[in-house]
Structure formats: structure tokens, C-alpha cells
Design a protein around this motif. Sequence first.
Motif, PDB file in Angstrom:
ATOM      1  N   ASN A 153       0.879  -1.014  -0.219  1.00 58.15           N
ATOM      2  CA  ASN A 153       0.160  -0.316   0.094  1.00 58.15           C
ATOM      3  C   ASN A 153       0.690   1.300  -0.177  1.00 58.15           C
ATOM      4  O   ASN A 153       0.335   2.709  -0.137  1.00 58.15           O
ATOM      5  CB  ASN A 153      -1.000   0.238   1.314  1.00 58.15           C
ATOM      6  CG  ASN A 153      -1.722  -1.234   1.682  1.00 58.15           C
ATOM      7  OD1 ASN A 153      -2.821  -1.288   0.236  1.00 58.15           O
ATOM      8  ND2 ASN A 153      -2.247  -1.232   2.799  1.00 58.15           N
ATOM      9  N   VAL A 154       2.257   1.131   0.127  1.00 59.65           N
ATOM     10  CA  VAL A 154       3.294   2.000  -0.131  1.00 59.65           C
ATOM     11  C   VAL A 154       3.036   3.087  -1.943  1.00 59.65           C
ATOM     12  O   VAL A 154       3.552   2.490  -2.387  1.00 59.65           O
ATOM     13  CB  VAL A 154       4.782   1.685   0.597  1.00 59.65           C
ATOM     14  CG1 VAL A 154       5.255   3.134   0.582  1.00 59.65           C
ATOM     15  CG2 VAL A 154       3.954   1.456   1.807  1.00 59.65           C
ATOM     16  N   PRO A 155       2.507   4.306  -1.561  1.00 54.66           N
ATOM     17  CA  PRO A 155       2.602   4.532  -3.068  1.00 54.66           C
ATOM     18  C   PRO A 155       4.080   5.556  -3.706  1.00 54.66           C
ATOM     19  O   PRO A 155       4.068   5.370  -4.951  1.00 54.66           O
ATOM     20  CB  PRO A 155       2.042   5.525  -2.933  1.00 54.66           C
ATOM     21  CG  PRO A 155       1.797   6.700  -1.610  1.00 54.66           C
ATOM     22  CD  PRO A 155       2.192   5.224  -1.120  1.00 54.66           C
ATOM     23  N   PHE A 156       5.222   5.679  -2.985  1.00 54.31           N
ATOM     24  CA  PHE A 156       6.726   5.835  -2.807  1.00 54.31           C
ATOM     25  C   PHE A 156       7.317   4.987  -3.107  1.00 54.31           C
ATOM     26  O   PHE A 156       7.127   3.732  -2.737  1.00 54.31           O
ATOM     27  CB  PHE A 156       6.437   6.584  -1.663  1.00 54.31           C
ATOM     28  CG  PHE A 156       5.642   7.810  -0.611  1.00 54.31           C
ATOM     29  CD1 PHE A 156       5.422   8.888  -2.029  1.00 54.31           C
ATOM     30  CD2 PHE A 156       5.050   7.782  -0.299  1.00 54.31           C
ATOM     31  CE1 PHE A 156       4.416   9.533  -1.428  1.00 54.31           C
ATOM     32  CE2 PHE A 156       4.476   8.617   0.641  1.00 54.31           C
ATOM     33  CZ  PHE A 156       3.618   9.075  -0.415  1.00 54.31           C
ATOM     34  N   PRO A 157       8.631   5.403  -4.156  1.00 58.13           N
ATOM     35  CA  PRO A 157       9.631   4.641  -3.984  1.00 58.13           C
ATOM     36  C   PRO A 157      10.021   4.589  -2.874  1.00 58.13           C
ATOM     37  O   PRO A 157      10.538   5.431  -1.712  1.00 58.13           O
ATOM     38  CB  PRO A 157      10.259   5.493  -5.377  1.00 58.13           C
ATOM     39  CG  PRO A 157       9.678   6.530  -4.997  1.00 58.13           C
ATOM     40  CD  PRO A 157       8.493   7.258  -4.557  1.00 58.13           C
ATOM     41  N   LEU A 180       3.648   7.818  15.833  1.00 62.46           N
ATOM     42  CA  LEU A 180       3.798   8.955  14.413  1.00 62.46           C
ATOM     43  C   LEU A 180       3.902   7.204  13.317  1.00 62.46           C
ATOM     44  O   LEU A 180       3.446   7.530  11.677  1.00 62.46           O
ATOM     45  CB  LEU A 180       4.554   9.747  13.896  1.00 62.46           C
ATOM     46  CG  LEU A 180       4.241  11.168  14.628  1.00 62.46           C
ATOM     47  CD1 LEU A 180       5.500  12.305  14.527  1.00 62.46           C
ATOM     48  CD2 LEU A 180       3.342  11.773  13.416  1.00 62.46           C
ATOM     49  N   GLY A 181       4.661   6.420  13.904  1.00 58.50           N
ATOM     50  CA  GLY A 181       5.658   5.704  13.254  1.00 58.50           C
ATOM     51  C   GLY A 181       3.753   4.440  12.763  1.00 58.50           C
ATOM     52  O   GLY A 181       3.744   4.028  12.000  1.00 58.50           O
ATOM     53  N   GLN A 182       2.980   4.269  13.686  1.00 60.65           N
ATOM     54  CA  GLN A 182       1.769   2.852  14.177  1.00 60.65           C
ATOM     55  C   GLN A 182       0.825   4.102  13.072  1.00 60.65           C
ATOM     56  O   GLN A 182       0.326   3.543  11.879  1.00 60.65           O
ATOM     57  CB  GLN A 182       0.961   3.555  14.589  1.00 60.65           C
ATOM     58  CG  GLN A 182       1.981   2.052  16.183  1.00 60.65           C
ATOM     59  CD  GLN A 182       1.355   1.934  17.062  1.00 60.65           C
ATOM     60  OE1 GLN A 182      -0.127   2.542  17.488  1.00 60.65           O
ATOM     61  NE2 GLN A 182       1.386   0.787  18.389  1.00 60.65           N
ATOM     62  N   ALA A 201      -1.707   4.871   7.684  1.00 66.00           N
ATOM     63  CA  ALA A 201      -1.840   5.846   6.201  1.00 66.00           C
ATOM     64  C   ALA A 201      -1.434   5.006   4.412  1.00 66.00           C
ATOM     65  O   ALA A 201      -1.245   5.493   3.765  1.00 66.00           O
ATOM     66  CB  ALA A 201      -1.462   6.734   6.411  1.00 66.00           C
ATOM     67  N   GLY A 202      -0.425   4.497   5.554  1.00 68.17           N
ATOM     68  CA  GLY A 202       0.446   3.394   3.683  1.00 68.17           C
ATOM     69  C   GLY A 202       1.533   4.394   3.505  1.00 68.17           C
ATOM     70  O   GLY A 202       2.278   4.299   1.892  1.00 68.17           O
TER      71      GLY A 202
END
Length: 503
Positions: free
Chosen positions: A332-336, A374-376, A381-382
Amino acid sequence: MRRSVQKKKKPSDIFPCTIEELKKQLSTMLQDSPDLNFSTYTLGQKRVIVFYFTYQINKEQLHRSILDTLLASQDKTWNAKMIQNEVPLASSTLHDKLVSVAKELIQGGLGIYVEEDDQPITYYIPEQARRAVSRAENESLVLGPQIAFTESMVTNLNIIRWRLDTPEFKTEKLIIGKEIPTEVRIAYLTNIANEDLINTVRQRLEDLDVNDVMDSNVVAQLIEDRSSSIFPQLLTTELPDRFCNSLINGKVGIMVDKSPTVLITPATLFSFLESTEDIYFRWNIGTFLRIMRLAAMFLSILLTPIYVAALSFHVEVIPSSLLVSLGQSRANVPFPPVFEALLLELLIELLREAGARLPTKVGQTMGIVGGIVLGQAAVKAGFTSNILIIIVALSALASFTAPSYMMGGAIRVIRFPMIILSGLWGLLGIFLGLSFLIIHLLKVSSLGTPYLSPLYPFHFADLDNSIIRLPWSRANRRPTVNETKKPVKFSQKEAIKKRDIDE
């Protein structure tokens, strides 16, 4: 007929003069300070003025040693030399220029002037606001002395003299700063320290052309060999036992008044990974801790870049079982990976900086709660994967193992260009970054001493003073890189001689 022209006296040369002239000239010279106090007394046939800064002098010494002596003989006609003989204080100075009187007042002096006398007299009786001797804040220890340096030069010299009870301990006093003069001391053992090293330190300090030096860390940046380098080249410490141990090994110390830390030179890369605790632990434990810190430095620099390089360019090097977990966590992570790593590293640095600037209790809570929340939230949030959070946390913990705060900061900054290089060219970028880093370290020196010593140039005998620690009975040699007058501390043969009766 020529008229005789009388030369006008300068403010720096007005004696003898009246009390009113002295007050006017001194007030003008000291910017009409409201804290400058003048007290006039009539003693015998002359007026005597006592002047000082109200917050600079010791009031008890003023009344008990000076005023009581003067006012006890009000019928006596005083002059400067009589006052110097009668007042029982050794720190007295006669002046012939008002400029020197003003400088003495600023530093905690008290002035006395007998009207129409040739010279005023000053007594150095400062009331210094000193922090009580306490535990070290930035270099905490479990074993060993807990005392730390303070901002007072007098207190720090007293601590060192107490630990180095030898006439060979010597300090040289220098005054640095044109607008705000600051006392700086060079400290060393005359029977051990190398003369060339002492001369180099003295020359670097004497050549400084600055307005002021506010702290020892400023002095370190002014006299180091390569000011453009990110690596610190002079070791800073707030521990007297570490400072004294360095002097015993032939190094030179630099002390700056009003600074709670002192400088030690020469310093190598491995000096910043050593702790005073290493010499208090048993030799095998001390060696293990030093090797662990060295490994932690490489782990902190390389762990996150290797993760980015593997996911971006070298997926085939990842085991298939781990690859499945990585794919699921990054689904679910949109970033490289490179952007994801930089974002998380920046978040860790923000939390660290916020925790350091807030009050102690609030800062600790902020670091723990902020990191968890913030980590969780970032994972849900992906924005990032949970595996990267573990890797970044390990890198941060590894950077905190460096006993030197300055070196820990350098390690944390180096991670960012390494992550960018790994995101651009993979493992090739990492090797390129490491190559530039090693080349730079080969060029760096600490007042002429190679920064990578004893690895380059290689000195096998110095390994026990850097990477490993030998038992005390075998650690009988000082580092050869310091070129000390006495390379050998004691006879190893006598030290390891058995005293127990053989069975």
C-alpha cells in the motif's frame, strides 16, 4: 612672543587628577554604566574614592579586607603605596593608565584612588557565579568517577590538579579575542608531551585573529586542520578523568574559560568511539564494547542505504521468503523506496531534535510517544512499511552508541547522501559513497596526526590504544603516533611477574 600651548591629557593618561575628573573619564569609558558604583571618603587631608561594578566584586572582601582597614585610620593621610602595604590582599596592582583600570573593573576588580595621587590601585576580588560540580550530562558513566567540568576555569584547574598530583603538569595562559578577551589554557605533562605538538597548538591559538571565542567548540573549529570536513578533529569531553588519561598518554589539552568542555588533541576517528568506561571494565569487555561501537557506526551508515538499493535495483539478492514479507508490507506504499527512507529518516531526526530542545521530562515523553504514534500512523496510512521502520530505528540506535555527540551527529548526516546514492545507482552508489568517504578520511588530520591512525599509516603497536584494549599489565606503551618523550609507561616484565607461590 609665543604662547605656551598646554597639551590636553588623554583619558588613558590623566593622573594626577581630581575625583570629579576621574569619575567623568571612567564613566565615559565604561558607557555610563548604571552598575558602576563610586564611594568617596575623606581620610586625613585627602579624599579617597572607591569604585567598582556592584555585581562583579565580592562584597565580603570589600568590607572586611578593604573598607574596614581604610576607615579604621581616618586621620591617616593615605597614598596608593600605603594602601597596597596596609590592605592584606595579594591581588593588588598599581596602574598608570585609566584604560588598564577599566579592564580590571570589567573582570571583577575594585579600584581605589587618592585625589591628586600619581597612581590608582586595583584589587582583583571577583564574585563569580559558578555552577556547582555535578555529574556529567552528555557522557554518562556507570563505572568510574562521576564528577564533570564546570564553566569556571578556576574550578576546572582545581579538579585537574587534584587528579594529576605531579609537578610535571603545566598550563600556559593565553588571552584570545580582541573585543571580548577570553582566557585559554594549554595543558600538558612536560615529561611526556611532544614539544612539536605543544608548539603547534600554541601557534594555532596565538595566530587566531577573532573578536571573541564563546566556547571550546568554537576554538576547535578555528584551529582544526580541515574546517570543511563534517568530522570533528578535536575531541571534546566534560570528564576530568578522560582529560587526565589523555594527558598521561602524551596528548595536549585546551581549556577555555566559561566553557564546561575541554579539548584534547590529537584525536583520531577511533578516539571518538572510545569511552572512559572502557578502561574501568575488564579488558575483554572493553575490547568487545569498542568493536561493537565500530560495527554500529558502519551499521548506522549502511543499513538503510542497503535496504533502498536492494528494493530498487537488486531484488534478486533478497531471499524469497523475505521478499514475500517485503512485498506485503509495501503493498500500500505509493512512494519509491528512496523517498520512503528519506521521509522516515527525516521524521526520526525531527523527533530527536524536538526531544533534545524540550525540557527533560517533556522531551523523553515526546520522543517515546511521538515515535510510537507517528510510526503506527504512517504504516496504517500507507506512507511507509513496517520493515523500514525497524531498519531506520536500528540505524538510529546504532548512531547513538557513539560516546561523542559530535561524531554521532556526523554519522547521522552521512546517512542522507548515502541513501540518495543508493536510490540513484544501487550498490554501485553505496560503493561510490564509501569510496569518497574513505578518501576524505585519508586526507583529514588532527593537528598533523592522520585521522585513520593506527590503520593508516598502520601501527600494530597502537591497536591496543584504539580498537582493542589489552590487560593493564600488558598495556605498557603510549601511542606511537603521539611521539611522546617517554613511549614506555612501565616495565611489562615486572608487571606480569607472578607474586603467588607456584603449587
